[in-house]
Design a protein around this motif. Sequence first.
Motif, PDB file in Angstrom:
ATOM      1  N   GLU A  90       0.786  -1.183  -0.118  1.00 32.55           N
ATOM      2  CA  GLU A  90      -0.154  -0.090   0.149  1.00 32.55           C
ATOM      3  C   GLU A  90       0.841   1.185   0.083  1.00 32.55           C
ATOM      4  O   GLU A  90       1.756   1.439   0.921  1.00 32.55           O
ATOM      5  N   GLY A  91       0.506   2.112  -0.932  1.00 31.39           N
ATOM      6  CA  GLY A  91       1.511   3.302  -1.009  1.00 31.39           C
ATOM      7  C   GLY A  91       2.696   3.382  -1.827  1.00 31.39           C
ATOM      8  O   GLY A  91       3.296   4.369  -1.955  1.00 31.39           O
ATOM      9  N   ASP A  92       3.112   2.220  -2.087  1.00 36.71           N
ATOM     10  CA  ASP A  92       4.440   1.911  -2.947  1.00 36.71           C
ATOM     11  C   ASP A  92       4.118   2.680  -4.512  1.00 36.71           C
ATOM     12  O   ASP A  92       3.302   2.165  -5.060  1.00 36.71           O
ATOM     13  N   GLU A  93       4.956   3.761  -4.810  1.00 37.18           N
ATOM     14  CA  GLU A  93       4.887   4.282  -6.099  1.00 37.18           C
ATOM     15  C   GLU A  93       5.307   3.423  -7.356  1.00 37.18           C
ATOM     16  O   GLU A  93       4.831   3.659  -8.464  1.00 37.18           O
ATOM     17  N   GLY A  99      -1.937   7.780  -9.595  1.00 37.31           N
ATOM     18  CA  GLY A  99      -2.218   7.861  -8.019  1.00 37.31           C
ATOM     19  C   GLY A  99      -2.925   6.669  -7.368  1.00 37.31           C
ATOM     20  O   GLY A  99      -3.280   6.668  -6.459  1.00 37.31           O
ATOM     21  N   ILE A 100      -3.246   5.863  -8.325  1.00 35.67           N
ATOM     22  CA  ILE A 100      -4.000   4.574  -7.617  1.00 35.67           C
ATOM     23  C   ILE A 100      -3.131   3.383  -7.719  1.00 35.67           C
ATOM     24  O   ILE A 100      -2.629   2.902  -8.773  1.00 35.67           O
ATOM     25  N   ALA A 101      -2.884   2.927  -6.548  1.00 35.32           N
ATOM     26  CA  ALA A 101      -2.270   1.528  -6.435  1.00 35.32           C
ATOM     27  C   ALA A 101      -2.658   0.299  -7.239  1.00 35.32           C
ATOM     28  O   ALA A 101      -3.892   0.285  -7.662  1.00 35.32           O
ATOM     29  N   GLY A 102      -1.831  -0.483  -7.615  1.00 38.91           N
ATOM     30  CA  GLY A 102      -2.148  -1.785  -8.393  1.00 38.91           C
ATOM     31  C   GLY A 102      -2.721  -2.953  -7.359  1.00 38.91           C
ATOM     32  O   GLY A 102      -3.586  -3.411  -7.476  1.00 38.91           O
ATOM     33  N   LEU A 103      -1.999  -2.921  -6.100  1.00 39.85           N
ATOM     34  CA  LEU A 103      -2.408  -3.712  -4.970  1.00 39.85           C
ATOM     35  C   LEU A 103      -2.297  -2.810  -3.685  1.00 39.85           C
ATOM     36  O   LEU A 103      -1.692  -1.776  -3.759  1.00 39.85           O
ATOM     37  N   ASP A 104      -2.798  -3.210  -2.560  1.00 35.57           N
ATOM     38  CA  ASP A 104      -3.138  -2.329  -1.435  1.00 35.57           C
ATOM     39  C   ASP A 104      -2.395  -3.262  -0.334  1.00 35.57           C
ATOM     40  O   ASP A 104      -3.400  -3.195   0.707  1.00 35.57           O
TER      41      ASP A 104
END
Length: 133
Positions: A90-93, A99-104
């Motif tokens: 979560e939050g890894d660029e 601005g939306i993650a691929g996974l969380d």
Amino acid sequence: EKGRLLYTSVHLLETFEDSDQDFFPGSGSSNHSDAVLNFPLCPLWSPPDMLPHLPRGRLAWRARVQEMLAAVEKFGPSLLLVSVGFDASEGDEGSTQDGIAGLDLTHGDFEWSGKEIGRCASKCCGGRVVSVL
């Protein structure tokens, strides 16, 4: 020797008409053989109707990990070699689009998967695990 190696992968998959645009290029959407088992997930950044047949999010990731480990146990390896992509955090660029993650995935998800991998290794290969980045 045939039947001595099993490759499994839980990964994000997003496909396009031009396969050079696929995320991630070369990753699988289906099983290529008895020795290569893919467990794809839809990225959170994809519209829900883009890949409706693929699950998405952290709970789906946990379910896919459980499916994968069941297949590993059935195979009965003598050693588990594990490579984990922490870009699913979560939050890894590194795994983000617009601005939306691929996974969380959270730290708790990684801790859970480590314990599950350890349980699998204890059942099928005397606890032998090598983990690399």
